[in-house]
Motif scaffolding. Structure first.
Motif, short mmCIF file in Angstrom:
data_model
loop_
_atom_site.label_atom_id
_atom_site.label_comp_id
_atom_site.label_asym_id
_atom_site.label_seq_id
_atom_site.Cartn_x
_atom_site.Cartn_y
_atom_site.Cartn_z
N LEU A 212 44.86 47.94 39.16
CA LEU A 212 43.70 48.47 38.44
C LEU A 212 44.09 49.02 37.07
O LEU A 212 43.37 48.82 36.08
CB LEU A 212 43.02 49.56 39.28
N GLU A 213 45.24 49.68 37.00
CA GLU A 213 45.66 50.25 35.72
C GLU A 213 45.99 49.17 34.70
O GLU A 213 45.65 49.28 33.52
CB GLU A 213 46.88 51.17 35.93
N SER A 214 46.64 48.10 35.15
CA SER A 214 46.96 47.02 34.21
C SER A 214 45.71 46.30 33.74
O SER A 214 45.62 45.85 32.59
CB SER A 214 47.93 46.03 34.86
N THR B 163 41.50 47.53 27.35
CA THR B 163 41.70 48.33 26.14
C THR B 163 42.31 47.48 25.03
O THR B 163 41.94 47.60 23.86
CB THR B 163 42.61 49.53 26.45
N SER C 162 52.28 48.74 30.33
CA SER C 162 53.13 49.82 30.84
C SER C 162 53.05 49.98 32.35
O SER C 162 53.94 50.56 32.96
CB SER C 162 52.74 51.15 30.17
N SER C 163 51.98 49.47 32.97
CA SER C 163 51.78 49.67 34.41
C SER C 163 51.74 48.37 35.16
O SER C 163 51.20 47.36 34.69
CB SER C 163 50.47 50.44 34.65
N ASN D 88 47.77 41.63 42.78
CA ASN D 88 48.88 41.94 41.89
C ASN D 88 49.88 40.80 41.70
O ASN D 88 51.07 41.02 41.48
CB ASN D 88 49.62 43.19 42.37
N THR E 122 52.73 42.46 32.85
CA THR E 122 53.05 43.75 33.43
C THR E 122 54.56 43.84 33.67
O THR E 122 55.26 42.82 33.66
CB THR E 122 52.32 43.94 34.78
N ASP F 259 50.45 48.57 38.28
CA ASP F 259 49.34 48.81 39.19
C ASP F 259 48.18 47.88 38.84
O ASP F 259 47.85 47.68 37.67
CB ASP F 259 48.88 50.26 39.09
N GLU G 293 42.81 47.77 33.33
CA GLU G 293 42.21 48.66 32.33
C GLU G 293 42.99 48.60 31.02
O GLU G 293 42.39 48.63 29.93
CB GLU G 293 42.15 50.09 32.86
N GLU G 294 44.31 48.52 31.09
CA GLU G 294 45.11 48.35 29.88
C GLU G 294 44.73 47.07 29.14
O GLU G 294 44.67 47.05 27.90
CB GLU G 294 46.60 48.30 30.22
N GLN H 164 50.44 39.31 36.19
CA GLN H 164 51.01 40.27 37.13
C GLN H 164 51.87 39.48 38.12
O GLN H 164 51.47 38.40 38.55
CB GLN H 164 49.91 41.01 37.88
#
Length: 300
Positions: free
Chosen positions: A233-235, A241, A228-229, A103, A169, A231, A237-238, A149
């Protein structure tokens, strides 16, 4: 000068010749002794640069030295060159996400290597080595995104500019801290920053060692989106996308798009037009073109 950088050629579809964008910026004629600096960089171990290539044509390049905020050791500089060379030959590739482990993005160079390579010649050789590698990264026939990040400092900030796009992020920062170290960017970051922002904004960031947060980065055009995140893993995935619409389609077509943009950015107009013509010829009448014609593809 830019035309000379593109004078090496390689064969691709239909037997046409296209400029080899991976040609090194610096060579022995510039006083650069690559093998000598590689042997010295090899002495500074620690960390790794990891690459995963997914089935959807998206690669993930991860700087992995979290104990030191993913700072580049000498070995990591060598591994980055190796990973870029691998990506240059990835025929199924379409996109690349550059990120840091744990991160955070990258805090620049490992200070142990910096102190040991303090002679002017060693510093110049390391500078030319990293300029070569990051120029090749910038010229990859893949659409590249830096996922920022945590902190991207110094050489880490320079690395973000070698990517086509940058995403941040929440609470992350990009900061060119070179002035505070009594330096200026040496990995090509200043030249690329001027291309991205223009000379006045670039001068402000460099001379002020300004800490750029996501809101400021969006306002000045340094990044394309604030995620928006925070995190890990979430970032990621964002970012996938966000990248997906730009990598939708056959690899040959996506790579051709990147190549014509690279030519337009780096070459004088006449040379860029000639290069665009050659690249156009590799996809005209190709599988994707013929399929679109057969399906009578319409644009809504």
């Amino acid at each position: 000068m830019t035309i000379l950088l593109w004078k090496s050629f390689h064969r691709i579809t239909h037997g046409r010749l296209l400029p080899q964008v991976s040609m090194s910026l610096h060579s022995h004629t510039h006083g650069f002794e690559e093998e000598k600096i590689k042997k010295k960089l090899q002495q500074f171990a620690g960390g790794s640069v990891d690459l995963s290539k997914e089935d959807d044509g998206i690669g993930i390049l991860t700087l992995n030295n979290p104990r030191f905020m993913n700072a580049f050791t000498g070995v990591m500089m060598l591994e980055l060159q190796e990973r870029v060379a691998e990506l240059e030959n990835w025929t199924d590739g379409k996109g690349l996400i550059v990120r840091g482990a744990a991160n955070t993005f990258c805090s620049g160079s490992d200070l142990n290597a910096v102190r040991a390579l303090s002679s002017p010649q060693d510093g110049m050789d390391m500078c030319m080595f990293m300029q070569n590698t990051l120029t090749r990264l910038m010229r990859l026939p893949l659409i590249t995104v830096a996922l920022v990040q945590g902190k991207a400092l110094g050489g880490g900030a320079e690395l973000t500019t070698a990517c086509d796009f940058r995403l941040m992020t929440p609470e992350s920062e990009i900061r060119f801290v070179h002035k505070q170290m009594g330096l200026v960017p040496g990995w090509g970051g200043a030249a690329r920053l001027v291309q991205i922002l223009g000379s006045s904004p670039a001068l402000k960031l460099l001379s002020g060692a300004v800490k750029v947060d996501p809101v400021t980065a969006l306002r000045i055009g340094l990044v394309e989106a604030a995620l928006s995140s925070s995190d890990e893993l979430e970032s990621l995935e964002e970012t996938r996308t966000w990248l997906r619409p730009y990598t939708k389609g056959p690899p040959a077509v996506i790579q051709a798009v990147k190549k014509v943009v690279s030519a337009g950015r780096e070459l004088q107009l006449e040379a860029a037009l000639m290069t665009e013509k050659e690249i156009f010829g590799t996809v005209w009448g190709g599988p994707a073109n013929l399929q679109a014609l057969a399906q009578r593809t319409k644009h809504k």
